[in-house]
Write a protein that holds these residues in place. Sequence first.
Motif, short mmCIF file in Angstrom:
data_model
loop_
_atom_site.label_atom_id
_atom_site.label_comp_id
_atom_site.label_asym_id
_atom_site.label_seq_id
_atom_site.Cartn_x
_atom_site.Cartn_y
_atom_site.Cartn_z
N ARG A 45 46.22 56.16 55.78
CA ARG A 45 46.41 56.91 54.54
C ARG A 45 45.46 58.11 54.44
NH1 ARG A 45 45.34 52.91 51.62
NH2 ARG A 45 43.22 53.48 51.06
N GLU A 46 44.20 57.92 54.82
CA GLU A 46 43.17 58.93 54.59
C GLU A 46 42.77 59.71 55.84
OE1 GLU A 46 42.11 59.68 51.57
OE2 GLU A 46 43.25 58.05 50.65
N LEU A 47 42.63 59.03 56.95
CA LEU A 47 42.11 59.67 58.15
C LEU A 47 43.20 60.32 59.00
CD1 LEU A 47 39.75 60.27 60.07
CD2 LEU A 47 40.22 58.05 61.15
N HIS A 48 44.24 59.60 59.30
CA HIS A 48 45.26 60.11 60.22
C HIS A 48 45.87 61.43 59.77
CE1 HIS A 48 45.90 56.03 62.45
NE2 HIS A 48 44.66 56.45 62.48
N PRO A 49 46.20 61.59 58.48
CA PRO A 49 46.72 62.91 58.07
C PRO A 49 45.72 64.05 58.31
CG PRO A 49 47.18 61.26 56.39
CD PRO A 49 46.26 60.62 57.38
N ARG A 50 44.46 63.78 58.12
CA ARG A 50 43.44 64.82 58.36
C ARG A 50 43.31 65.13 59.84
NH1 ARG A 50 42.11 62.25 53.71
NH2 ARG A 50 41.21 63.50 52.04
N LEU A 51 43.41 64.12 60.67
CA LEU A 51 43.36 64.36 62.12
C LEU A 51 44.57 65.17 62.57
CD1 LEU A 51 42.05 60.94 63.51
CD2 LEU A 51 40.76 63.06 63.14
N THR A 52 45.72 64.85 62.02
CA THR A 52 46.94 65.57 62.37
C THR A 52 46.83 67.03 61.93
OG1 THR A 52 48.27 63.56 62.18
CG2 THR A 52 49.44 65.64 62.06
N ALA A 53 46.29 67.25 60.74
CA ALA A 53 46.15 68.61 60.22
C ALA A 53 45.13 69.43 61.02
CB ALA A 53 45.74 68.57 58.75
N ALA A 54 44.12 68.74 61.53
CA ALA A 54 43.07 69.44 62.31
C ALA A 54 43.62 69.76 63.68
CB ALA A 54 41.83 68.57 62.43
#
Length: 127
Positions: A118-127
Amino acid sequence: MGQLQEDHDDIRAAMQRFAALLTQGHATTGAAMLRERLAFSQLLQRHRADEEAQTQAALPGAPLAEAMTTDMQAILRDYSAHIGAWPPARIPAEWDDYCDAVHTLQRRLRMRLAWEERELHPRLTAA
């Protein structure tokens, strides 16, 4: 990103296999439990290292990355303490307590995996 999700699925599957063994009792599953416990430990350690590397590369110094690392270190310490507290010789004599301890750790790790997704994977994908 795909590998991290696959790892999460593999971790959940390993926990499910172990939980299924617990329902069968120690007398019939002792050796299988030890194999699963070892395989799970190896999977979790590998995943943690991969995820940590990806997080540090994509979000260096980010508060989320630091919080994630701190939380995972606590989980791994507790998991190691669990392994130390439950040597194979102790498990049969205290089966119900062992099952409760396993289920508690599994719940905690499932919550952690859901948080990462929920919190980490979307940020990794966006980075």
